[in-house]
Enzyme design. Structure first.
Site, PDB file in Angstrom:
ATOM      1  N   ARG A  88      -0.384 -19.305   3.011  1.00 35.71           N
ATOM      2  CA  ARG A  88      -0.406 -19.026   1.573  1.00 35.71           C
ATOM      3  C   ARG A  88      -0.138 -20.265   0.737  1.00 35.71           C
ATOM      4  O   ARG A  88      -0.086 -20.156  -0.491  1.00 35.71           O
ATOM      5  CB  ARG A  88       0.692 -18.034   1.248  1.00 35.71           C
ATOM      6  CG  ARG A  88       0.272 -16.593   1.389  1.00 35.71           C
ATOM      7  CD  ARG A  88       1.548 -15.803   1.414  1.00 35.71           C
ATOM      8  NE  ARG A  88       1.525 -14.697   0.528  1.00 35.71           N
ATOM      9  CZ  ARG A  88       1.451 -13.442   0.949  1.00 35.71           C
ATOM     10  NH1 ARG A  88       1.328 -13.168   2.216  1.00 35.71           N
ATOM     11  NH2 ARG A  88       1.495 -12.475   0.094  1.00 35.71           N
ATOM     12  N   ARG A 127       0.214   2.590  -3.319  1.00 33.99           N
ATOM     13  CA  ARG A 127       0.244   2.365  -1.877  1.00 33.99           C
ATOM     14  C   ARG A 127       1.404   3.098  -1.202  1.00 33.99           C
ATOM     15  O   ARG A 127       2.503   3.209  -1.731  1.00 33.99           O
ATOM     16  CB  ARG A 127       0.366   0.864  -1.583  1.00 33.99           C
ATOM     17  CG  ARG A 127       0.620   0.588  -0.098  1.00 33.99           C
ATOM     18  CD  ARG A 127       0.349  -0.826   0.303  1.00 33.99           C
ATOM     19  NE  ARG A 127       1.078  -1.785  -0.471  1.00 33.99           N
ATOM     20  CZ  ARG A 127       0.861  -3.095  -0.408  1.00 33.99           C
ATOM     21  NH1 ARG A 127      -0.071  -3.567   0.401  1.00 33.99           N
ATOM     22  NH2 ARG A 127       1.558  -3.921  -1.149  1.00 33.99           N
ATOM     23  N   ARG A 160       6.842   0.449  -0.482  1.00 35.34           N
ATOM     24  CA  ARG A 160       7.451  -0.866  -0.281  1.00 35.34           C
ATOM     25  C   ARG A 160       8.294  -1.259  -1.486  1.00 35.34           C
ATOM     26  O   ARG A 160       7.916  -0.996  -2.618  1.00 35.34           O
ATOM     27  CB  ARG A 160       6.338  -1.900  -0.076  1.00 35.34           C
ATOM     28  CG  ARG A 160       6.226  -2.389   1.342  1.00 35.34           C
ATOM     29  CD  ARG A 160       4.981  -3.199   1.569  1.00 35.34           C
ATOM     30  NE  ARG A 160       4.920  -4.404   0.759  1.00 35.34           N
ATOM     31  CZ  ARG A 160       3.938  -5.304   0.859  1.00 35.34           C
ATOM     32  NH1 ARG A 160       2.961  -5.127   1.724  1.00 35.34           N
ATOM     33  NH2 ARG A 160       3.935  -6.376   0.106  1.00 35.34           N
ATOM     34  N   ARG A 171       3.680 -11.768  -7.933  1.00 38.05           N
ATOM     35  CA  ARG A 171       2.913 -11.968  -6.698  1.00 38.05           C
ATOM     36  C   ARG A 171       1.504 -12.495  -7.008  1.00 38.05           C
ATOM     37  O   ARG A 171       0.978 -13.347  -6.304  1.00 38.05           O
ATOM     38  CB  ARG A 171       2.851 -10.666  -5.898  1.00 38.05           C
ATOM     39  CG  ARG A 171       4.169 -10.395  -5.162  1.00 38.05           C
ATOM     40  CD  ARG A 171       4.367  -8.945  -4.804  1.00 38.05           C
ATOM     41  NE  ARG A 171       3.413  -8.435  -3.847  1.00 38.05           N
ATOM     42  CZ  ARG A 171       3.243  -7.138  -3.584  1.00 38.05           C
ATOM     43  NH1 ARG A 171       3.984  -6.238  -4.220  1.00 38.05           N
ATOM     44  NH2 ARG A 171       2.372  -6.751  -2.698  1.00 38.05           N
TER      45      ARG A 171
HETATM   46  P1  AP5 Z   1      -3.397  -3.402   1.703  1.00 41.75           P
HETATM   47  O1  AP5 Z   1      -4.380  -3.400   2.814  1.00 41.75           O
HETATM   48  O2  AP5 Z   1      -2.028  -2.941   1.959  1.00 41.75           O
HETATM   49  O3  AP5 Z   1      -3.390  -4.820   0.963  1.00 41.75           O
HETATM   50  P2  AP5 Z   1      -2.927  -6.256   1.455  1.00 41.75           P
HETATM   51  O4  AP5 Z   1      -4.052  -7.186   1.169  1.00 41.75           O
HETATM   52  O5  AP5 Z   1      -2.404  -6.217   2.847  1.00 41.75           O
HETATM   53  O6  AP5 Z   1      -1.810  -6.540   0.378  1.00 41.75           O
HETATM   54  P3  AP5 Z   1      -0.248  -6.842   0.473  1.00 41.75           P
HETATM   55  O7  AP5 Z   1       0.371  -6.325  -0.790  1.00 41.75           O
HETATM   56  O8  AP5 Z   1       0.318  -6.414   1.776  1.00 41.75           O
HETATM   57  O9  AP5 Z   1      -0.283  -8.363   0.364  1.00 41.75           O
HETATM   58  P4  AP5 Z   1       0.873  -9.208  -0.079  1.00 41.75           P
HETATM   59  O10 AP5 Z   1       0.260 -10.506   0.139  1.00 41.75           O
HETATM   60  O11 AP5 Z   1       1.401  -9.015  -1.424  1.00 41.75           O
HETATM   61  O12 AP5 Z   1       2.082  -8.733   0.853  1.00 41.75           O
HETATM   62  P5  AP5 Z   1       2.651  -9.321   2.184  1.00 41.75           P
HETATM   63  O13 AP5 Z   1       3.225  -8.210   2.956  1.00 41.75           O
HETATM   64  O14 AP5 Z   1       1.672 -10.195   2.841  1.00 41.75           O
HETATM   65  O15 AP5 Z   1      -4.037  -2.536   0.514  1.00 41.75           O
HETATM   66  C1  AP5 Z   1      -3.367  -2.346  -0.719  1.00 41.75           C
HETATM   67  C2  AP5 Z   1      -3.578  -0.913  -1.228  1.00 41.75           C
HETATM   68  O16 AP5 Z   1      -4.939  -0.742  -1.583  1.00 41.75           O
HETATM   69  C3  AP5 Z   1      -3.261   0.163  -0.188  1.00 41.75           C
HETATM   70  O17 AP5 Z   1      -2.726   1.260  -0.847  1.00 41.75           O
HETATM   71  C4  AP5 Z   1      -4.634   0.488   0.403  1.00 41.75           C
HETATM   72  O18 AP5 Z   1      -4.696   1.815   0.905  1.00 41.75           O
HETATM   73  C5  AP5 Z   1      -5.534   0.295  -0.798  1.00 41.75           C
HETATM   74  N1  AP5 Z   1      -6.878  -0.196  -0.428  1.00 41.75           N
HETATM   75  C6  AP5 Z   1      -7.190  -1.077   0.569  1.00 41.75           C
HETATM   76  N2  AP5 Z   1      -8.512  -1.299   0.603  1.00 41.75           N
HETATM   77  C7  AP5 Z   1      -9.043  -0.562  -0.412  1.00 41.75           C
HETATM   78  C8  AP5 Z   1     -10.394  -0.386  -0.906  1.00 41.75           C
HETATM   79  N3  AP5 Z   1     -11.424  -1.023  -0.334  1.00 41.75           N
HETATM   80  N4  AP5 Z   1     -10.561   0.425  -1.977  1.00 41.75           N
HETATM   81  C9  AP5 Z   1      -9.510   1.061  -2.556  1.00 41.75           C
HETATM   82  N5  AP5 Z   1      -8.221   0.943  -2.130  1.00 41.75           N
HETATM   83  C10 AP5 Z   1      -7.996   0.135  -1.074  1.00 41.75           C
HETATM   84  O19 AP5 Z   1       3.839 -10.256   1.628  1.00 41.75           O
HETATM   85  C11 AP5 Z   1       4.960  -9.700   0.991  1.00 41.75           C
HETATM   86  C12 AP5 Z   1       5.903 -10.809   0.560  1.00 41.75           C
HETATM   87  O20 AP5 Z   1       6.376 -11.516   1.726  1.00 41.75           O
HETATM   88  C13 AP5 Z   1       5.290 -11.899  -0.325  1.00 41.75           C
HETATM   89  O21 AP5 Z   1       5.336 -11.547  -1.690  1.00 41.75           O
HETATM   90  C14 AP5 Z   1       6.184 -13.104   0.006  1.00 41.75           C
HETATM   91  O22 AP5 Z   1       7.416 -13.015  -0.667  1.00 41.75           O
HETATM   92  C15 AP5 Z   1       6.460 -12.919   1.499  1.00 41.75           C
HETATM   93  N6  AP5 Z   1       5.474 -13.609   2.337  1.00 41.75           N
HETATM   94  C16 AP5 Z   1       4.618 -13.030   3.248  1.00 41.75           C
HETATM   95  N7  AP5 Z   1       3.856 -13.962   3.839  1.00 41.75           N
HETATM   96  C17 AP5 Z   1       4.225 -15.159   3.320  1.00 41.75           C
HETATM   97  C18 AP5 Z   1       3.787 -16.498   3.516  1.00 41.75           C
HETATM   98  N8  AP5 Z   1       2.779 -16.794   4.379  1.00 41.75           N
HETATM   99  N9  AP5 Z   1       4.394 -17.476   2.781  1.00 41.75           N
HETATM  100  C19 AP5 Z   1       5.397 -17.214   1.915  1.00 41.75           C
HETATM  101  N10 AP5 Z   1       5.852 -15.958   1.680  1.00 41.75           N
HETATM  102  C20 AP5 Z   1       5.267 -14.941   2.368  1.00 41.75           C
HETATM  103 MG    MG Z   2      -0.462  -6.434   3.680  1.00 36.39          MG
END
Ligand code: AP5
Ligand code: MG
Ligand code: ZN
Length: 213
Positions: A88, A127, A160, A171
């Site tokens: 990221r 979600r 979440r 975000r």
């Molecule tokens: P979903 O598939 O859950 O989306 P996603 O892309 O996985 O989104 P996230 O919110 O999980 O991403 P994020 O980057 O914010 O969180 P992460 O856990 O990585 O889909 C979302 C929703 O839409 C669901 O309800 C789904 O059903 C629906 N949907 C899906 N496809 C659809 C479609 N085609 N049409 C309609 N609806 C649909 O990170 C969380 C936190 O962790 C970050 O904020 C940060 O603090 C930390 N973190 C994680 N990784 C790092 C990193 N590499 N570096 C630094 N901090 C990090």
């Molecule tokens: Mg995710």
């Protein structure tokens, strides 16, 4: 096959990763899921990361790179993996290139799920995620077969902690300022594919499988 799913928060990375796991029989590596598990286990790393996550800020690169280094060394990654939510930042991308070089492996494709900011808030506030396996559902767009029960492992679905309209804004800010520059990085590497992430879940899956075959 070594893949990466790329896109804004809520773009559908976690949702699509589930299909790739089944199709290619390779593990999903979600740094978000790993961090949430560390919070549940109340480890020092988890407690430190929680402060950033609750505010919708990125967790420091050193923590994240350490997590990935350990995870890629596990035996289930031998035949490939699906990176979800990593890298990221440019520093993370560079660290990944270095790690993969040392492992003698290449990144095959980076699949970007393009979804405009206007659609993200509705996706994130509706979600529901599995408390056990992390699978993602949506009350309206992608409901589980049984209300509040995971289709994959029958565990309870929860909201979440960072899924609120306030945190979504920071975000998205983090995505645009720190993560979007990676588009250029992976385009230059010749592995970046863009898909329309606004289509139905099953349509996006089809486009993704086509792009990979
Ligand atoms: P979903 O598939 O859950 O989306 P996603 O892309 O996985 O989104 P996230 O919110 O999980 O991403 P994020 O980057 O914010 O969180 P992460 O856990 O990585 O889909 C979302 C929703 O839409 C669901 O309800 C789904 O059903 C629906 N949907 C899906 N496809 C659809 C479609 N085609 N049409 C309609 N609806 C649909 O990170 C969380 C936190 O962790 C970050 O904020 C940060 O603090 C930390 N973190 C994680 N990784 C790092 C990193 N590499 N570096 C630094 N901090 C990090
Ligand atoms: Mg995710
Ligand atoms: Zn589950």
């Amino acid at each position: 096959m070594n893949l990466m799913l790329f896109g804004a928060p809520g773009a559908g990375k976690g949702t699509q990763a589930k299909f790739l796991i089944e199709k290619y029989n390779i593990p999903q590596i979600s740094t978000g899921d790993i961090l949430r598990a560390a919070i549940t286990d109340k480890t020092d790393m988890g407690m430190e990361a929680k402060k950033f996550m609750d505010e919708g800020k990125l967790v420091p690169d050193s923590t994240i790179i350490g997590i990935i280094k350990d995870r890629l060394a596990e035996t289930d990654c031998k035949n490939g993996f699906i990176l979800d939510g990593f890298p990221r930042t440019l520093a993370q991308a560079e660290a990944l290139s270095e790690l993969m070089k040392n492992m003698n492996i290449n990144l095959d494709k980076v699949i970007s799920l393009n979804v405009p900011d206007e659609l993200i808030v509705g996706r994130i506030t509706g979600r529901r995620v599995c408390s056990k396996c992390g699978a993602s559902f949506h009350v309206e767009f992608n409901p589980s077969k049984e209300e509040n029960v995971c289709d994959y492992c029958a565990s309870e679905l929860i909201i979440r902690k960072d899924d609120n309209a306030q945190t979504v804004k920071s975000r998205l800010d983090a995505y645009h300022t720190q993560t979007a520059p990676l588009i250029d990085f992976y385009t230059k590497m010749g592995v970046f594919i863009e898909l329309d992430g606004t289509k139905d879940v099953s349509e996006v899956t089809k486009d993704m499988i086509n792009a990979l075959s």
